[in-house]
Design an enzyme around this catalytic site. Structure first.
Site, PDB file in Angstrom:
ATOM      1  N   LYS A 149       0.824  -1.207   0.000  1.00 22.14           N
ATOM      2  CA  LYS A 149       0.000   0.000   0.000  1.00 22.14           C
ATOM      3  C   LYS A 149       0.862   1.262   0.000  1.00 22.14           C
ATOM      4  O   LYS A 149       0.610   2.198  -0.764  1.00 22.14           O
ATOM      5  CB  LYS A 149      -0.937   0.010   1.208  1.00 22.14           C
ATOM      6  N   ASP A 167      -6.865   1.559   0.912  1.00 16.65           N
ATOM      7  CA  ASP A 167      -6.950   1.792   2.353  1.00 16.65           C
ATOM      8  C   ASP A 167      -8.408   1.636   2.769  1.00 16.65           C
ATOM      9  O   ASP A 167      -9.259   1.189   1.981  1.00 16.65           O
ATOM     10  CB  ASP A 167      -6.399   3.173   2.720  1.00 16.65           C
TER      11      ASP A 167
END
Length: 245
Positions: A149, A167
């Site tokens: 991420k 997210d």
């Protein structure tokens, strides 16, 4: 400039990936025309979406994103505003050291582990990359504290790769809009790459995050102010959620 005093590390409040009430959406993949219309409207109101983290270089971006895990951008910016004035390069960060870094980031959750990672990644950048941030996914993800991420945020923000970092906001909004129905961030990412039109991919990450942060919020979604509410298959359930909270 004296660093702030460190406070005891607060207990970690690790949010689940799926944060906030979810409204189940039947059917996937979504209608292509509806998806196109969603991103056309988001682009109209946010033509140049950017991260809300403050940074001045690839290095400060990597550090800021690494610090932002399970923390708000506001809290990270407050900490890095002081930190980057004294340590905005790998060499300066190493000179500051882990114990010197901690007081600057003690207001951020999980700061001790993050301090270790920032010092470790700074050392690797100096020893293996000439002090520069490698702008490829494999090398980025090899850095301590930099997972998929974080690497996606960095590569997307710097225009290197049309990455989508999933997210909690992206996860929630993607499900509510029917863009994805998978149960894990990696699978949601794969679904988004299948359904988001190629022209919108470079900015889709930011549009979904910002829409989730300010409009399609977890507990009280602002459906009446949402510019894509008529395109949202979850609208009825979300309106009921907003009224009930």
């Amino acid at each position: 400039m004296k660093p702030p005093k460190a406070r005891p590390e607060p207990a970690s409040k690790r949010p689940a990936v799926m944060t906030g009430a979810m409204v189940p959406v039947q059917g996937w993949p979504p209608d292509e025309d509806r998806v196109e219309a969603i991103f056309e409207r988001l682009a109209r109101v946010m033509p140049e979406p950017k991260t809300e983290l403050d940074f001045s270089s690839p290095y400060t971006l990597v550090v800021a994103v690494a610090l932002s895990a399970q923390a708000t951008d506001v809290s990270v910016n407050r900490a890095t505003d002081r930190l980057f004035k004294v340590a905005d390069t790998p060499a300066k960060m190493l000179a500051l050291g882990e114990e010197g870094l901690i007081p600057y980031i003690a207001s951020i959750g999980l700061y001790r582990g993050k301090a270790r990672n920032v010092i470790a990644l700074s050392r690797i950048l100096l020893e293996q990359h000439g002090g520069q941030v490698p702008l490829n996914r494999a090398a980025l993800q090899a850095l301590p504290g930099v997972g998929r991420k974080t690497a996606s945020v960095v590569l997307n923000e710097l225009g290197v790769e049309a990455a989508i970092a999933v997210d909690t906001h992206v996860f929630r909004v993607s499900h509510r809009l029917g863009l994805a129905n998978a149960a894990t961030p990696d699978k949601v990412e794969a679904q988004l790459f299948r359904v988001v039109p190629e022209a919108w991919l470079p900015k889709a990450h930011h549009w979904l995050i910002l829409h989730g942060r300010y409009t399609c919020t977890a507990r009280r979604p602002k459906c009446s102010a949402c510019l894509i509410s008529d395109l949202c298959p979850s609208r009825a359930g979300l309106q009921a959620l907003g009224e009930a909270v």
